[in-house]
Design a protein around this motif. Sequence first.
Motif, PDB file in Angstrom:
ATOM      1  N   GLU A  11       0.817  -1.217   0.000  1.00 17.76           N
ATOM      2  CA  GLU A  11       0.000   0.000   0.000  1.00 17.76           C
ATOM      3  C   GLU A  11       0.851   1.269   0.000  1.00 17.76           C
ATOM      4  N   ARG A  12       2.064   1.173   0.541  1.00 15.75           N
ATOM      5  CA  ARG A  12       2.934   2.362   0.589  1.00 15.75           C
ATOM      6  C   ARG A  12       3.376   2.799  -0.802  1.00 15.75           C
ATOM      7  N   LEU A  13       3.369   1.874  -1.769  1.00 18.33           N
ATOM      8  CA  LEU A  13       3.705   2.253  -3.142  1.00 18.33           C
ATOM      9  C   LEU A  13       2.693   3.243  -3.686  1.00 18.33           C
ATOM     10  N   PHE A  14       1.413   2.951  -3.506  1.00 18.66           N
ATOM     11  CA  PHE A  14       0.367   3.813  -4.054  1.00 18.66           C
ATOM     12  C   PHE A  14       0.329   5.162  -3.337  1.00 18.66           C
ATOM     13  N   ALA A  15       0.734   5.175  -2.072  1.00 18.26           N
ATOM     14  CA  ALA A  15       0.784   6.433  -1.328  1.00 18.26           C
ATOM     15  C   ALA A  15       1.823   7.388  -1.905  1.00 18.26           C
ATOM     16  N   LEU A  16       2.763   6.869  -2.699  1.00 19.76           N
ATOM     17  CA  LEU A  16       3.813   7.712  -3.262  1.00 19.76           C
ATOM     18  C   LEU A  16       3.306   8.650  -4.349  1.00 19.76           C
ATOM     19  N   PHE A  17       2.183   8.299  -4.990  1.00 13.38           N
ATOM     20  CA  PHE A  17       1.786   9.119  -6.141  1.00 13.38           C
ATOM     21  C   PHE A  17       0.303   9.439  -6.234  1.00 13.38           C
ATOM     22  N   LEU A  18      -0.557   8.761  -5.484  1.00 16.20           N
ATOM     23  CA  LEU A  18      -1.988   9.043  -5.574  1.00 16.20           C
ATOM     24  C   LEU A  18      -2.376  10.246  -4.719  1.00 16.20           C
ATOM     25  N   ASP A  19      -3.609  10.709  -4.889  1.00  9.07           N
ATOM     26  CA  ASP A  19      -4.133  11.808  -4.091  1.00  9.07           C
ATOM     27  C   ASP A  19      -4.441  11.328  -2.675  1.00  9.07           C
ATOM     28  N   GLU A  20      -4.925  12.205  -1.827  1.00  4.40           N
ATOM     29  CA  GLU A  20      -5.134  11.854  -0.424  1.00  4.40           C
ATOM     30  C   GLU A  20      -6.254  10.833  -0.230  1.00  4.40           C
ATOM     31  N   ASP A  21      -7.133  10.674  -1.214  1.00  2.00           N
ATOM     32  CA  ASP A  21      -8.222   9.694  -1.115  1.00  2.00           C
ATOM     33  C   ASP A  21      -7.905   8.407  -1.863  1.00  2.00           C
ATOM     34  N   TRP A  22      -6.720   8.309  -2.419  1.00  2.00           N
ATOM     35  CA  TRP A  22      -6.271   7.120  -3.133  1.00  2.00           C
ATOM     36  C   TRP A  22      -7.222   6.749  -4.279  1.00  2.00           C
ATOM     37  N   GLN A  23      -7.556   7.726  -5.099  1.00  2.00           N
ATOM     38  CA  GLN A  23      -8.358   7.466  -6.289  1.00  2.00           C
ATOM     39  C   GLN A  23      -7.424   7.003  -7.408  1.00  2.00           C
ATOM     40  N   TYR A  24      -7.520   5.716  -7.749  1.00  2.00           N
ATOM     41  CA  TYR A  24      -6.621   5.144  -8.764  1.00  2.00           C
ATOM     42  C   TYR A  24      -7.372   5.034 -10.088  1.00  2.00           C
ATOM     43  N   SER A  25      -7.922   6.162 -10.519  1.00  2.00           N
ATOM     44  CA  SER A  25      -8.622   6.247 -11.803  1.00  2.00           C
ATOM     45  C   SER A  25      -8.565   7.700 -12.251  1.00  2.00           C
ATOM     46  N   CYS A  26      -9.049   7.952 -13.450  1.00  3.04           N
ATOM     47  CA  CYS A  26      -8.920   9.269 -14.071  1.00  3.04           C
ATOM     48  C   CYS A  26      -9.585  10.355 -13.240  1.00  3.04           C
ATOM     49  N   ALA A  27      -8.874  11.443 -13.007  1.00  2.00           N
ATOM     50  CA  ALA A  27      -9.436  12.613 -12.345  1.00  2.00           C
ATOM     51  C   ALA A  27     -10.178  13.479 -13.370  1.00  2.00           C
ATOM     52  N   TYR A  28     -10.882  14.471 -12.876  1.00  2.00           N
ATOM     53  CA  TYR A  28     -11.696  15.346 -13.728  1.00  2.00           C
ATOM     54  C   TYR A  28     -11.215  16.778 -13.513  1.00  2.00           C
ATOM     55  N   PHE A  29     -10.416  17.279 -14.449  1.00  2.00           N
ATOM     56  CA  PHE A  29      -9.787  18.585 -14.293  1.00  2.00           C
ATOM     57  C   PHE A  29     -10.720  19.683 -14.804  1.00  2.00           C
ATOM     58  N   ASN A  30     -11.743  19.904 -14.023  1.00  2.00           N
ATOM     59  CA  ASN A  30     -12.734  20.927 -14.338  1.00  2.00           C
ATOM     60  C   ASN A  30     -13.015  21.733 -13.066  1.00  2.00           C
ATOM     61  N   PRO A  31     -12.563  23.003 -13.030  1.00  2.00           N
ATOM     62  CA  PRO A  31     -11.967  23.781 -14.110  1.00  2.00           C
ATOM     63  C   PRO A  31     -10.510  23.390 -14.376  1.00  2.00           C
ATOM     64  N   PRO A  32     -10.000  23.729 -15.555  1.00  2.00           N
ATOM     65  CA  PRO A  32      -8.612  23.381 -15.892  1.00  2.00           C
ATOM     66  C   PRO A  32      -7.629  24.012 -14.916  1.00  2.00           C
ATOM     67  N   GLY A  33      -6.529  23.285 -14.675  1.00  2.00           N
ATOM     68  CA  GLY A  33      -5.467  23.834 -13.853  1.00  2.00           C
ATOM     69  C   GLY A  33      -5.592  23.550 -12.370  1.00  2.00           C
ATOM     70  N   ILE A  34      -6.652  22.868 -11.937  1.00  2.00           N
ATOM     71  CA  ILE A  34      -6.782  22.551 -10.519  1.00  2.00           C
ATOM     72  C   ILE A  34      -5.797  21.445 -10.144  1.00  2.00           C
ATOM     73  N   SER A  35      -5.596  21.257  -8.854  1.00  2.00           N
ATOM     74  CA  SER A  35      -4.643  20.262  -8.377  1.00  2.00           C
ATOM     75  C   SER A  35      -5.196  18.854  -8.565  1.00  2.00           C
ATOM     76  N   LEU A  36      -4.331  17.859  -8.404  1.00  2.00           N
ATOM     77  CA  LEU A  36      -4.774  16.469  -8.509  1.00  2.00           C
ATOM     78  C   LEU A  36      -5.822  16.158  -7.452  1.00  2.00           C
ATOM     79  N   ASP A  37      -5.619  16.595  -6.220  1.00  2.00           N
ATOM     80  CA  ASP A  37      -6.599  16.329  -5.169  1.00  2.00           C
ATOM     81  C   ASP A  37      -7.942  16.958  -5.513  1.00  2.00           C
ATOM     82  N   GLU A  38      -7.928  18.185  -5.990  1.00  2.00           N
ATOM     83  CA  GLU A  38      -9.176  18.846  -6.375  1.00  2.00           C
ATOM     84  C   GLU A  38      -9.839  18.143  -7.547  1.00  2.00           C
TER      85      GLU A  38
END
Length: 418
Positions: free
Chosen positions: A128-155
């Motif tokens: 599990e520590r591997l995924f903590a290295l790069f995922l967001d704080e909720d561990w969403q391992y699927s495509c994020a939705y960058f709306n509006p553009p330019g928001i952070s990965l967590d947002e």
Amino acid sequence: MTLSLHRLLSKIIRNGTLIVRGSCGETYYGSGGGRTVAIRFTDEAAEKALVSDPQLQLGELYMDGRIIVEQGDIYEFLALIKDNTLKEGLTFQILMRSLGRIIASQFRNRVPINHNRRNVAHHYDLDERLFALFLDEDWQYSCAYFNPPGISLDEAQIAKKRHIVAKLLAEPGHKALEIGSGWGGMAMYLAESSGVDVTGITLSTEQLKISKERAARRGLAGSVRFELQDYYHLPADQRYDRIVSVGMFEHVGRLNYRKFFNKVTDVLSDDGVMVLHSIGQPYPAVYNNPWMDKYIFPGGYIPSLSEVLPAIEKAGLLVSDIEILPMHYAYTLRHWRERFMANRDKAIALYDERFARMWEFYLAASEMAFTHEAFHIFQIQIVKKRTAVPDNRDYIYEREAELYAFEQGRMPLEQIAG
């Protein structure tokens, strides 16, 4: 450099610049403009191996440190290759290997064996520590939705959950099913935001353990439960008002699409709504990428809409909405790759250098598929009755505004891995 590799690269690299360093010095390929990438082969056998089977050997040689990118990075190298026309560089040997993979793929499709749990464990039961290295704080391992553009990965990951839940039209008292529940983030968001009772199913023992722990810490054990369960064995007498599946359908396999949607027909209530979120490709593939199939997602298959929609129709279901997100996964993968590279030493400490190079290649190759090969995300809203959802899309944006207001007062998410 071997003559066969020189001939292959001379045919492929027309645009941009590729500098190849090997036992015979330095050779330049391309027009001199565009991307500039420099690679080095550590031995002549690596050069021969790449020519014999580039689809598999490129990733393996990079993992083994026998191809080293000295200028640019592995994404830039893969993108440079895709910037050019590969067909002109095909050799007889490459064509024969491709033909063999087509035959093997067709055979596997006709003699299906259920390796779902084994295949899932190969990837999702890693430390599990591997995924903590790069995922967001909720561990969403699927495509994020960058709306509006330019928001952070967590947002953007919160925006993804908000967008999907808005399409579900979930209400207090509903019973919901999540097929492929990951580390529990979507199920918990759905329960907390909409007051529904959620059952999440997974085939990953590690994800199951963490999901249960997270739900208990948030006081959701009474309204959110997770089970180690294959969708195919869901009891037909259990009905759900809402069904959601995010990033799981890529593991179903094209021979099982009818089974999947027949099961949805069995368990979705008559007035129910389902949202399916999946990676898609622009046309059916004749076989999987051999490196990805061997090292990352064994048994996985990226569907095209032309393969999915007939299975939905034949199951007696109706498509009420389809949305295509063309570039959002490219942005997501770029964030993941940058985060992973920033924590690369920690990945090596968890596993080793070869594993870290494998993961780096995986993230880069996946990103390149969305920037150069027209891969995309599709979200399909599915119903049994057309009256189950409104006849316009305004409700999605109205519900998103309500969910955004809910998020402002939501209990902060905890970091899963300490």
